[in-house]
Design an enzyme around this catalytic site. Structure first.
Site, PDB file in Angstrom:
ATOM      1  N   ASP A 104       0.819  -1.117   0.053  1.00 25.04           N
ATOM      2  CA  ASP A 104       0.059  -0.131   0.025  1.00 25.04           C
ATOM      3  C   ASP A 104       0.950   1.402  -0.012  1.00 25.04           C
ATOM      4  OD1 ASP A 104      -1.829   1.793   0.480  1.00 25.04           O
ATOM      5  OD2 ASP A 104      -2.704   0.965   2.282  1.00 25.04           O
ATOM      6  N   LYS A 119      -1.100  -1.358  -4.647  1.00 24.29           N
ATOM      7  CA  LYS A 119      -1.934  -0.078  -5.003  1.00 24.29           C
ATOM      8  C   LYS A 119      -0.874   1.138  -5.390  1.00 24.29           C
ATOM      9  CE  LYS A 119      -4.980  -1.142  -1.029  1.00 24.29           C
ATOM     10  NZ  LYS A 119      -5.495  -0.456   0.267  1.00 24.29           N
ATOM     11  N   PHE A 142      -9.504   0.170   0.414  1.00 24.14           N
ATOM     12  CA  PHE A 142      -9.359  -1.045   1.201  1.00 24.14           C
ATOM     13  C   PHE A 142      -9.952  -2.160   0.930  1.00 24.14           C
ATOM     14  CE2 PHE A 142      -9.997  -3.283   5.305  1.00 24.14           C
ATOM     15  CZ  PHE A 142      -8.657  -3.308   5.541  1.00 24.14           C
ATOM     16  N   ARG A 181     -10.528 -13.210   6.006  1.00 22.46           N
ATOM     17  CA  ARG A 181      -9.324 -13.733   5.266  1.00 22.46           C
ATOM     18  C   ARG A 181      -9.613 -14.982   4.562  1.00 22.46           C
ATOM     19  NH1 ARG A 181      -4.859 -11.458   7.869  1.00 22.46           N
ATOM     20  NH2 ARG A 181      -5.077 -10.716  10.132  1.00 22.46           N
TER      21      ARG A 181
HETATM   22  P1  5GP Z   1       1.865  -0.394   3.761  1.00 23.34           P
HETATM   23  O1  5GP Z   1       2.775  -0.272   4.761  1.00 23.34           O
HETATM   24  O2  5GP Z   1       2.314  -0.810   2.393  1.00 23.34           O
HETATM   25  O3  5GP Z   1       0.903   0.584   3.702  1.00 23.34           O
HETATM   26  O4  5GP Z   1       1.044  -1.678   4.230  1.00 23.34           O
HETATM   27  C1  5GP Z   1       1.014  -2.893   4.255  1.00 23.34           C
HETATM   28  C2  5GP Z   1       0.228  -3.816   5.302  1.00 23.34           C
HETATM   29  O5  5GP Z   1      -0.865  -3.104   5.371  1.00 23.34           O
HETATM   30  C3  5GP Z   1      -0.111  -4.882   4.387  1.00 23.34           C
HETATM   31  O6  5GP Z   1       0.844  -6.126   4.467  1.00 23.34           O
HETATM   32  C4  5GP Z   1      -1.638  -5.189   4.773  1.00 23.34           C
HETATM   33  O7  5GP Z   1      -1.198  -6.185   6.070  1.00 23.34           O
HETATM   34  C5  5GP Z   1      -1.953  -3.979   5.441  1.00 23.34           C
HETATM   35  N1  5GP Z   1      -2.914  -3.420   4.035  1.00 23.34           N
HETATM   36  C6  5GP Z   1      -2.550  -2.533   3.289  1.00 23.34           C
HETATM   37  N2  5GP Z   1      -3.478  -2.257   2.436  1.00 23.34           N
HETATM   38  C7  5GP Z   1      -4.597  -3.231   2.789  1.00 23.34           C
HETATM   39  C8  5GP Z   1      -5.854  -3.384   2.348  1.00 23.34           C
HETATM   40  O8  5GP Z   1      -6.406  -2.570   1.525  1.00 23.34           O
HETATM   41  N3  5GP Z   1      -6.635  -4.289   3.162  1.00 23.34           N
HETATM   42  C9  5GP Z   1      -6.126  -5.037   4.195  1.00 23.34           C
HETATM   43  N4  5GP Z   1      -6.776  -5.789   4.793  1.00 23.34           N
HETATM   44  N5  5GP Z   1      -4.901  -4.680   4.581  1.00 23.34           N
HETATM   45  C10 5GP Z   1      -4.088  -3.736   3.985  1.00 23.34           C
END
Ligand code: 5GP
Length: 186
Positions: A107, A135, A156, A169
């Site tokens: 993300d 994303k 999300f 999940r």
């Molecule tokens: P980042 O550090 O890249 O923002 O987020 C990474 C982690 O956040 C992912 O491994 C996941 O656990 C969670 N995450 C990010 N986007 C989503 C989403 O759209 N849905 C869910 N369920 N978890 C997300």
């Protein structure tokens, strides 16, 4: 007991089970080609990469080792904190190993960038990343992701290992969650 595909909970199925299987088969071929004659250690990031580990590893025709790491990310909310903590470290010493990290979703990139730095310091022979979902509009920190399943919009999502408050999940596809669901359960 609430059905996993409760009508009204999901706005949209973004990626179907068949699309996931098809894409994993393609990427597994690429991995086989890239890692010829090498022993690969797949490192799954808990808990989101559980389904990915199970399905991708079974598409590979060579034997792999598996290890797991758990890091804190969103807690029960839906935005990234950027604060990463190791909840469970690897069992294996990865020095001189060919390591492929399996991540459910990138993300902001904050979690992954931290993880890559942490694992690189342990001096693996090689370190690459496989992310089922990315994303592109949300990326804040650049991380090289060698294998990407699908680029998706910055909404999300749940399913195929991804949760909302530990639920969903076990949905076999990836879907957006109706915002009404999380306004009910803060
Ligand atoms: P980042 O550090 O890249 O923002 O987020 C990474 C982690 O956040 C992912 O491994 C996941 O656990 C969670 N995450 C990010 N986007 C989503 C989403 O759209 N849905 C869910 N369920 N978890 C997300």
């Amino acid at each position: 007991m609430k059905p996993v595909d409760a009508a009204g909970d999901f706005l949209d199925v973004l990626v179907t089970k068949d699309q996931i299987n098809e894409r994993l088969a393609e990427l597994a071929k690429q991995i086989e080609n890239d890692y010829q004659n090498k022993n690969v250690l797949l490192v799954g990031v808990l808990k989101g990469a559980v389904m990915l580990m199970a399905d991708l590893s079974r598409q590979l025709s060579f034997s792999v080792e598996m290890d797991w790491m758990a890091v804190s990310s969103y807690g029960k909310g839906t935005t990234s904190s950027g604060v990463v903590r190791i909840l469970k470290d690897l069992d294996a010493d990865i020095a001189n190993r060919h390591v492929l990290i399996l991540e459910d979703i990138v993300d902001s990139g904050l979690t992954l960038s931290w993880l890559v730095q942490n694992l690189r310091a342990r001096q693996p022979a090689s370190l690459e990343v496989f992310a089922l979902l990315r994303k592109p509009e949300a990326i804040q920190v650049h991380v090289d992701v060698k294998y990407v399943g699908f680029d998706i919009p910055p909404d999300f999502v749940v399913g195929y290992g991804l949760d909302y408050a530990e639920g969903y999940r076990n949905l076999d596809s990836v879907a957006t969650l109706n915002p009404a669901v999380y306004s009910e359960r803060p």
